[in-house]
Write a protein that holds these residues in place. Structure first.
Motif, mmCIF file in Angstrom:
data_model
loop_
_atom_site.group_PDB
_atom_site.id
_atom_site.type_symbol
_atom_site.label_atom_id
_atom_site.label_comp_id
_atom_site.label_asym_id
_atom_site.label_seq_id
_atom_site.Cartn_x
_atom_site.Cartn_y
_atom_site.Cartn_z
ATOM 1 N N PRO A 163 37.000 -17.412 9.293
ATOM 2 C CA PRO A 163 37.161 -17.435 10.757
ATOM 3 C C PRO A 163 38.085 -18.559 11.219
ATOM 4 C CG PRO A 163 34.852 -17.139 10.195
ATOM 5 C CD PRO A 163 35.579 -17.451 8.911
ATOM 6 N N GLY A 164 39.058 -18.216 12.054
ATOM 7 C CA GLY A 164 39.978 -19.195 12.603
ATOM 8 C C GLY A 164 41.087 -19.630 11.666
ATOM 9 N N ALA A 165 41.116 -19.095 10.436
ATOM 10 C CA ALA A 165 42.158 -19.490 9.482
ATOM 11 C C ALA A 165 43.527 -19.035 9.967
ATOM 12 C CB ALA A 165 41.871 -18.892 8.105
ATOM 13 N N GLU A 166 44.530 -19.850 9.695
ATOM 14 C CA GLU A 166 45.924 -19.501 9.957
ATOM 15 C C GLU A 166 46.691 -19.810 8.676
ATOM 16 O OE1 GLU A 166 49.550 -21.036 12.713
ATOM 17 O OE2 GLU A 166 47.698 -20.472 13.748
ATOM 18 N N LEU A 167 47.170 -18.772 8.005
ATOM 19 C CA LEU A 167 47.781 -18.902 6.689
ATOM 20 C C LEU A 167 49.230 -18.442 6.727
ATOM 21 C CD1 LEU A 167 44.845 -17.169 4.798
ATOM 22 C CD2 LEU A 167 45.142 -19.620 5.146
ATOM 23 N N GLU A 168 50.154 -19.344 6.398
ATOM 24 C CA GLU A 168 51.560 -18.957 6.294
ATOM 25 C C GLU A 168 51.869 -18.741 4.823
ATOM 26 O OE1 GLU A 168 56.063 -20.236 7.659
ATOM 27 O OE2 GLU A 168 54.329 -21.178 8.615
ATOM 28 N N MET A 169 52.354 -17.540 4.513
ATOM 29 C CA MET A 169 52.566 -17.145 3.123
ATOM 30 C C MET A 169 53.886 -16.403 2.965
ATOM 31 S SD MET A 169 48.680 -15.783 2.460
ATOM 32 C CE MET A 169 48.522 -15.030 4.068
ATOM 33 N N GLU A 170 54.382 -16.416 1.733
ATOM 34 C CA GLU A 170 55.580 -15.661 1.391
ATOM 35 C C GLU A 170 55.517 -15.393 -0.105
ATOM 36 O OE1 GLU A 170 60.433 -15.959 1.707
ATOM 37 O OE2 GLU A 170 59.250 -17.780 1.883
ATOM 38 N N TYR A 171 55.197 -14.187 -0.472
ATOM 39 C CA TYR A 171 55.088 -13.844 -1.887
ATOM 40 C C TYR A 171 56.465 -13.514 -2.438
ATOM 41 C CZ TYR A 171 50.160 -13.854 -0.875
ATOM 42 O OH TYR A 171 48.911 -14.232 -0.489
ATOM 43 N N ARG A 172 57.142 -14.537 -2.936
ATOM 44 C CA ARG A 172 58.513 -14.393 -3.440
ATOM 45 C C ARG A 172 58.589 -13.581 -4.720
ATOM 46 N NH1 ARG A 172 60.824 -20.513 -2.640
ATOM 47 N NH2 ARG A 172 60.412 -20.619 -0.413
ATOM 48 N N HIS A 173 57.502 -13.549 -5.479
ATOM 49 C CA HIS A 173 57.497 -12.910 -6.791
ATOM 50 C C HIS A 173 56.625 -11.659 -6.844
ATOM 51 C CE1 HIS A 173 59.387 -16.639 -7.950
ATOM 52 N NE2 HIS A 173 58.333 -17.303 -7.535
ATOM 53 N N HIS A 174 55.960 -11.335 -5.753
ATOM 54 C CA HIS A 174 55.002 -10.228 -5.744
ATOM 55 C C HIS A 174 55.203 -9.361 -4.499
ATOM 56 C CE1 HIS A 174 53.045 -13.388 -8.133
ATOM 57 N NE2 HIS A 174 52.519 -12.394 -8.814
ATOM 58 N N PHE A 175 54.868 -8.107 -4.632
ATOM 59 C CA PHE A 175 54.695 -7.229 -3.482
ATOM 60 C C PHE A 175 53.200 -7.146 -3.241
ATOM 61 C CE2 PHE A 175 58.720 -5.675 -5.271
ATOM 62 C CZ PHE A 175 59.526 -5.828 -4.160
ATOM 63 N N GLU A 176 52.801 -7.084 -1.968
ATOM 64 C CA GLU A 176 51.379 -7.008 -1.642
ATOM 65 C C GLU A 176 51.163 -5.932 -0.587
ATOM 66 O OE1 GLU A 176 47.685 -9.842 -0.198
ATOM 67 O OE2 GLU A 176 49.668 -10.169 0.671
ATOM 68 N N THR A 177 50.113 -5.154 -0.795
ATOM 69 C CA THR A 177 49.617 -4.224 0.213
ATOM 70 C C THR A 177 48.202 -4.660 0.557
ATOM 71 O OG1 THR A 177 50.975 -2.410 -0.608
ATOM 72 C CG2 THR A 177 49.063 -1.811 0.720
ATOM 73 N N VAL A 178 47.900 -4.702 1.858
ATOM 74 C CA VAL A 178 46.618 -5.217 2.333
ATOM 75 C C VAL A 178 45.980 -4.193 3.259
ATOM 76 C CG1 VAL A 178 45.507 -7.084 3.630
ATOM 77 C CG2 VAL A 178 47.520 -7.576 2.216
ATOM 78 N N TYR A 179 44.700 -3.905 3.010
ATOM 79 C CA TYR A 179 43.935 -2.987 3.843
ATOM 80 C C TYR A 179 42.740 -3.747 4.402
ATOM 81 C CZ TYR A 179 41.382 1.190 5.293
ATOM 82 O OH TYR A 179 40.720 2.143 6.032
ATOM 83 N N CYS A 195 43.317 -6.352 -1.248
ATOM 84 C CA CYS A 195 44.706 -6.735 -1.494
ATOM 85 C C CYS A 195 45.134 -6.247 -2.868
ATOM 86 C CB CYS A 195 44.848 -8.249 -1.443
ATOM 87 S SG CYS A 195 44.200 -9.009 0.063
ATOM 88 N N VAL A 196 46.277 -5.554 -2.908
ATOM 89 C CA VAL A 196 46.826 -5.051 -4.163
ATOM 90 C C VAL A 196 48.156 -5.752 -4.398
ATOM 91 C CG1 VAL A 196 47.637 -3.001 -5.399
ATOM 92 C CG2 VAL A 196 45.692 -2.830 -3.822
ATOM 93 N N PHE A 197 48.332 -6.344 -5.583
ATOM 94 C CA PHE A 197 49.547 -7.072 -5.931
ATOM 95 C C PHE A 197 50.270 -6.421 -7.099
ATOM 96 C CE2 PHE A 197 47.324 -10.429 -3.689
ATOM 97 C CZ PHE A 197 48.355 -11.140 -3.075
#
Length: 129
Positions: free
Chosen positions: A44-60, A107-109
């Motif tokens: 709750p309340g998390a703020e995450l800045e991310m960039e998967y340079r080496h992976h593709f991700e699908t999130v449901y 999350c699928v990587f």
């Protein structure tokens, strides 16, 4: 055949807990499937800045509410139960869970994670050889 239950993962080294998220690594590289699957809680309340340079991700999203911002365009999308998104261009993004509510994501990587990754200073996971 691989059969697991979330209870088999909780409290093991495949249960990776950080300040902003808790990722339960269900299927990872050692399974030989060519992808990995995580059951992830965004706190709750998390703020995450991310960039998967080496992976593709699908999130449901299977539980909770928040938002996703594409850093390059500034476009923000509401995330709620039933929303899916795919980071098909190694998109730098900010994921926010609403205050007081966690988000639960599948999350699928690709390529698959090894099972113990945490984000580096750029918001990425290292590519494992």
């Amino acid at each position: 055949m691989i059969v697991k239950h979330l209870d088999d993962i909780l409290g093991t080294e495949a249960d990776v807990d950080t300040n902003g998220w808790n990722s339960r690594r269900l299927i990872y590289r050692d399974a030989g499937m060519g992808y990995s699957v995580n059951d992830t809680i965004i706190k709750p309340g998390a703020e995450l800045e991310m960039e998967y340079r080496h992976h593709f991700e699908t999130v449901y999203c299977i539980e909770g509410e928040g938002e996703l911002t594409d850093v390059a365009t500034g476009q923000t999308h509401a995330i709620r139960t039933g929303t899916i998104y795919a980071l098909n261009n190694h998109d730098r993004h900010i994921l926010r869970a609403n205050k007081g509510v966690h988000m639960r994501m599948v999350c699928v990587f690709n390529p698959p994670l090894t099972g113990r990754e945490v984000h580096d200073q750029t918001g990425a996971y290292a590519l494992s050889e």
